[in-house]
Design a protein around this motif. Sequence first.
Motif, short mmCIF file in Angstrom:
data_model
loop_
_atom_site.label_atom_id
_atom_site.label_comp_id
_atom_site.label_asym_id
_atom_site.label_seq_id
_atom_site.Cartn_x
_atom_site.Cartn_y
_atom_site.Cartn_z
N GLY A 1 49.58 25.41 54.08
CA GLY A 1 49.62 26.65 52.94
C GLY A 1 50.40 26.23 51.35
O GLY A 1 49.53 25.12 51.24
N GLY A 2 50.74 26.67 50.58
CA GLY A 2 50.17 27.20 49.49
C GLY A 2 49.88 27.31 49.09
O GLY A 2 48.78 27.35 49.57
N GLY A 3 49.43 26.39 47.44
CA GLY A 3 49.14 26.71 46.41
C GLY A 3 48.48 28.11 45.99
O GLY A 3 49.17 28.70 46.20
N PHE A 4 47.18 28.74 45.31
CA PHE A 4 47.06 29.67 44.58
C PHE A 4 47.52 30.49 45.45
O PHE A 4 47.44 30.97 47.03
CB PHE A 4 45.44 29.76 44.41
CG PHE A 4 45.52 30.84 43.24
CD1 PHE A 4 46.37 30.65 41.59
CD2 PHE A 4 44.61 32.03 43.16
CE1 PHE A 4 45.78 32.13 41.11
CE2 PHE A 4 44.61 33.30 42.47
CZ PHE A 4 45.04 32.49 41.24
N SER A 5 47.85 32.05 44.42
CA SER A 5 48.83 33.10 44.92
C SER A 5 48.05 33.63 46.53
O SER A 5 48.26 34.42 47.07
CB SER A 5 49.03 33.74 44.19
OG SER A 5 48.09 33.90 42.83
N TRP A 6 46.39 33.96 45.81
CA TRP A 6 45.49 34.75 46.69
C TRP A 6 45.72 34.25 48.08
O TRP A 6 45.98 34.61 49.47
CB TRP A 6 44.61 34.57 46.30
CG TRP A 6 43.03 35.65 47.05
CD1 TRP A 6 43.20 36.67 46.47
CD2 TRP A 6 43.05 35.50 48.23
NE1 TRP A 6 42.17 38.22 47.62
CE2 TRP A 6 42.86 36.63 48.97
CE3 TRP A 6 43.02 34.43 49.56
CZ2 TRP A 6 42.42 37.01 49.98
CZ3 TRP A 6 42.11 34.32 50.51
CH2 TRP A 6 41.38 35.51 50.53
N LEU A 7 45.70 32.64 48.54
CA LEU A 7 46.06 32.06 49.46
C LEU A 7 47.22 32.08 50.52
O LEU A 7 46.99 33.00 51.76
CB LEU A 7 45.77 30.83 49.37
CG LEU A 7 44.60 30.27 48.47
CD1 LEU A 7 44.43 28.18 49.13
CD2 LEU A 7 42.90 30.19 49.22
N GLN A 8 48.07 32.26 49.40
CA GLN A 8 49.73 32.67 50.33
C GLN A 8 49.68 34.24 50.71
O GLN A 8 50.14 34.01 51.10
CB GLN A 8 50.63 32.47 48.85
CG GLN A 8 50.35 31.17 48.80
CD GLN A 8 52.00 30.04 47.73
OE1 GLN A 8 53.09 30.60 48.48
NE2 GLN A 8 51.58 30.04 47.49
N GLU A 9 49.20 34.94 49.50
CA GLU A 9 49.66 36.37 49.99
C GLU A 9 48.67 37.13 51.17
O GLU A 9 48.71 37.87 51.71
CB GLU A 9 49.52 37.25 48.78
CG GLU A 9 50.44 36.84 47.89
CD GLU A 9 50.43 37.47 46.11
OE1 GLU A 9 49.29 38.01 45.91
OE2 GLU A 9 51.01 37.07 46.03
N HIS A 10 47.37 36.51 51.22
CA HIS A 10 46.01 37.19 52.26
C HIS A 10 46.26 35.96 52.96
O HIS A 10 45.41 36.66 54.34
CB HIS A 10 44.70 37.43 51.22
CG HIS A 10 45.01 38.25 50.15
ND1 HIS A 10 44.79 39.66 50.37
CD2 HIS A 10 45.33 38.11 49.27
CE1 HIS A 10 45.18 40.56 49.72
NE2 HIS A 10 45.47 39.92 48.52
N LEU A 11 46.42 35.13 53.08
CA LEU A 11 46.08 33.77 55.01
C LEU A 11 47.50 33.96 55.31
O LEU A 11 48.56 34.10 54.79
CB LEU A 11 45.43 32.95 53.88
CG LEU A 11 44.42 32.99 53.47
CD1 LEU A 11 43.67 31.06 53.34
CD2 LEU A 11 42.54 33.30 54.36
N ASP A 12 46.47 33.17 56.68
CA ASP A 12 48.14 33.22 56.87
C ASP A 12 49.42 31.93 57.34
O ASP A 12 50.30 31.61 58.06
CB ASP A 12 47.71 33.04 58.67
CG ASP A 12 48.63 34.33 60.13
OD1 ASP A 12 49.10 34.84 59.14
OD2 ASP A 12 48.33 33.99 61.17
N GLY A 13 49.06 31.69 56.60
CA GLY A 13 49.57 29.50 56.32
C GLY A 13 49.75 28.59 56.28
O GLY A 13 49.76 27.37 55.85
N ASP A 14 48.40 28.58 57.79
CA ASP A 14 48.49 27.09 58.87
C ASP A 14 46.58 26.85 57.60
O ASP A 14 45.87 27.47 58.46
CB ASP A 14 48.48 27.67 59.62
CG ASP A 14 47.68 26.22 60.78
OD1 ASP A 14 48.28 25.25 59.94
OD2 ASP A 14 48.22 25.92 61.99
N TYR A 15 47.05 26.18 56.78
CA TYR A 15 45.80 25.96 55.96
C TYR A 15 46.20 24.65 54.84
O TYR A 15 46.63 24.78 54.89
CB TYR A 15 45.04 27.18 55.26
CG TYR A 15 46.38 28.16 54.00
CD1 TYR A 15 46.36 27.20 52.72
CD2 TYR A 15 46.20 28.28 54.35
CE1 TYR A 15 46.79 27.46 52.14
CE2 TYR A 15 47.63 29.81 53.35
CZ TYR A 15 47.48 29.17 52.22
OH TYR A 15 48.18 29.62 51.42
#
Length: 991
Positions: free
Chosen positions: A707-721
């Motif tokens: 996970g991690g990365g830009f804020s949108w990814l952390q706020e809208h995805l489930d973390g396993d990416y």
Amino acid sequence: MGALLGATPLAYAQAPADLQPLRWNADALGNHRYLLDVKAAAKAVHVVIPWRRRDAHPEQVAVLVTGPDGKPVANVLRGGISQAQGELVFEAAQAGTYAVYYQPYVSKGRSNYPTVTYAAPTDTADVNWAHKVGIDPRAWRKLPEATVLRYEAVDDFDAYTSMERTATPDEVKALLAAHANERLLVFPETREHPVRMFDALPESWATRGAGGALSDSALRGEYLSFQVGAWAPHGKVDDVRVSFADLRSDAGASIPASALTCFNLGGVDYAGKPFTTRVDVAEGKIQPLWMGLNVPVSIAPGVYHGEVTVSADGVPARKIPLAITVEAGQAVAHGDDDPYKLTRLRWLNSTLAQDDELVKPFTAITVKGATLGLLGREVKLDANGLPAQITSRFDERMTGFAPRPTNMLAAPMRLVVEDASGVHVLTGSKAPTVQTNGPAKVHWQVAGIAGPLQGDVQASLEADGTLVYSIALTAKDAVTLRDIRLEMPLSHDMAQYQLGLGRTGDHAPADFQWKWNVQNNQDGAWIGTVNAGLEFHLRDEHYLRPLNTNFYHQQPLRMPVSWDNAGQGGIRLHSDRDAYAVQAFSGPRQVQAGETLHYDLVMRVTPFKTIKPAEHFAERFFHKYGDLDAIKADGANVVNIHHATPINPWINYPFLEPGAMRAYIDTAHQRGVRVKIYDTVRELSDRAPELPMLESLGHEVISSGKGGGFSWLQEHLDGDYIAAWHVPENRDAAVINAGQSRWHNYYIEGLDWLARNMGIDGLYLDDVAYDRTTMKRVRKVLQAHREHPLIDLHSASQYNPRDGYINSVLLYMELFPYIDRLWFGEEFDYEKTSPSYWLTEISGIPYGLMGEMLQHDGNPWRGMLFGMTNRLGWSPGSDPRGLWKLWDAFGIEQADMVGWWVHDTPIKTDRADVLVTSYVRKGKKTLVALASWAPEKTSVKLAIDWKALGISAGKATLVAAPIEGFQPAATFKPGDAIPVEPGKGWLLVLE
């Protein structure tokens, strides 16, 4: 864009013009806030914000309060902070609107791969003020109350949707009470509200309740997608299944159940093979089940009733009534022109261009007994199904065919089993019978014996020269083996260069040994010369293409069990009197009765096709979005459009600005300029409307990661990416896709849509993750719409520990038959590497391609030995216009290119480290490209075959036209010593 590690910011200088400006500085305050109304100034006001957050630990994240003047409020106390709500007390120095920013973050690291962390709570309140307010939250209820006005996000895209507002514990408790002891609850939902949370219940579901019907509408011919959320509140639920009933109208018309599908339970994979998937739902988790209905175009309008049944092991089936209103209108292209309708989900199961038809310029495979003919090459099979001989008819110039073929093998290939009794060669009882799949593919099967093992050889050959072998060796009885190995005795004439197995391109070593190591993305090599070569890879039935370009170690090579043999296997290269021997050995082992070992093998016979210098020199690239009149005036006629541009804003999702893209391409075509766009499958923009659905597929499409990365990814995805490329200018963030998945089917359909509707002339590929199966389909789709589509491939050098020391040319050689040009690339060394490295690792010529240079704008003198320049527009230093002008003045498109590697090249120097490539217009003039690898300034004399050039020696001169940054004006006579600076050279017109 991950490959362009040293990319110039010029590529991103112009963000999409229609992007909505941010409402506040998200980097300082975060993306989310609530606005509060304070009626009057007060020492302290109290508020409870019903924020219904989806982040798991809101108590660990800071909250920032700003006043009506926009300045931070220091005196803030935190009460109860939970996902459901947040309680605050703050000083209100004046009446007005206050803002509470509740997910502030800090962004560090490289801007294109940011590290975003959420700020931890800090105590900024004055001690005296806090003492007066008190620390007892019960007393806070007596303070003046601020009124919650509304939620806001920094922009519409960052805003939490209704499906991301979590239910409160009380709401969940009430829902469970209404469904006591039920292990599986289902929630139908339309496509407008995709499930975004997989471990928390949305407020809307808790208040609406489980079950119920799904009602929706569609046009005739539209593909209607919808979803059913499956929630397991009381323990894991295994093997979720879905079935459908026919849909019927009151008038008696029907839509068959076969028109419905559930994408999560299977489909058609990237290779065209049907598959099924088992879906289990972990305790407390939500599993969206995405479904699609292909509404027949001929159906009568009306309301159609049916049902979806969701069942699982040990739980009662749940029936969901469907009521689908089919409207009178007819959908255009199933509704695919609007990506937000999610009709394109049907593309996931597409088999478009999944066939064994030919791709230009390849010719149909000819079968004459056990001899198989293909473009410029021939494979003769032995009785064991392996090649007995491989020949090439390509000539050294790589522009045509030689009168005599080059034999690649000194003796037939052998698969050898060695035990205590000796060496046993796999043999077949009779010559293989070759079956034709289509003009571009044939296959054969051999049942053989190798001492104590029975062999089953299943193999195929495709028109591009790819041989695929699945070899299974089975023991009748338990046996102890000393070795199982593949022997490939190559001819000395062919085995001149080698790359792979941890070696960069160079002359083939006299003796070399390699061992398996999962830290390295290495399972084979290429060995050959310019006009005859063999690429090979050792694999087994579990092979899965590793991730590439920065991410190899997150999905590395799966060690082929039989070849690796617990670290005992390897490869030896050895030159002896009779052959250049390649031995792939696996070492000693015990084999149990009935045990089967898989020794799979992939080989490719190079070159794949002839090079076409005239076409190469005629196609002048401008590698940047720009004004078309200026591009045309500069002499370019092909423009590559990256992402993060007005017509293609989002990485690998080029569908959201169709009007702008179509207008730009139409304008380009009016000016005689072709347009290619950036589009790969390696990563996917967060702007793709399908992203929530893809997340529901587990890791079929989106790779697993930290996970991690830009804020949108952390706020809208489930973390396993795996967080991928990010463009700060337009806040585009991407995730890494799995190497091979159904998203490739979507990609192929998407290219077909772009070619039909946008008029694209080809693709710019930037380090792709797909294999030749998808690459073939890409070529077929584009060729169906363009007489001569253009596909160029860029790669940064993958030869580094991050990428597992894989040669870029070896990583992508399987794609080379279907592309037109290379651009290799960042981290390629144009100064300290040998001519052999240039030839085999950069130029593409031994494989039937030509290319261009990138790193530090390349070396223009050495580049001209291979027909290579840098690209106009990419950086301030990349300006080939001076060379283009010379090409046109000379007429390079009418010349024959004779490289320095050709044994009878008409012009040579008296030094081995100063090389010449000749561009010959016989009887008229010759352009002499001369470049030095000498360590110091030197001078050379030319040895010229005047007859081959058709030029009279007595009247000839060598003239250097002045080219800024390349060479001054100069004139030489044929016998003169020509001075050459180290690492530089000349372009001389001999006439």
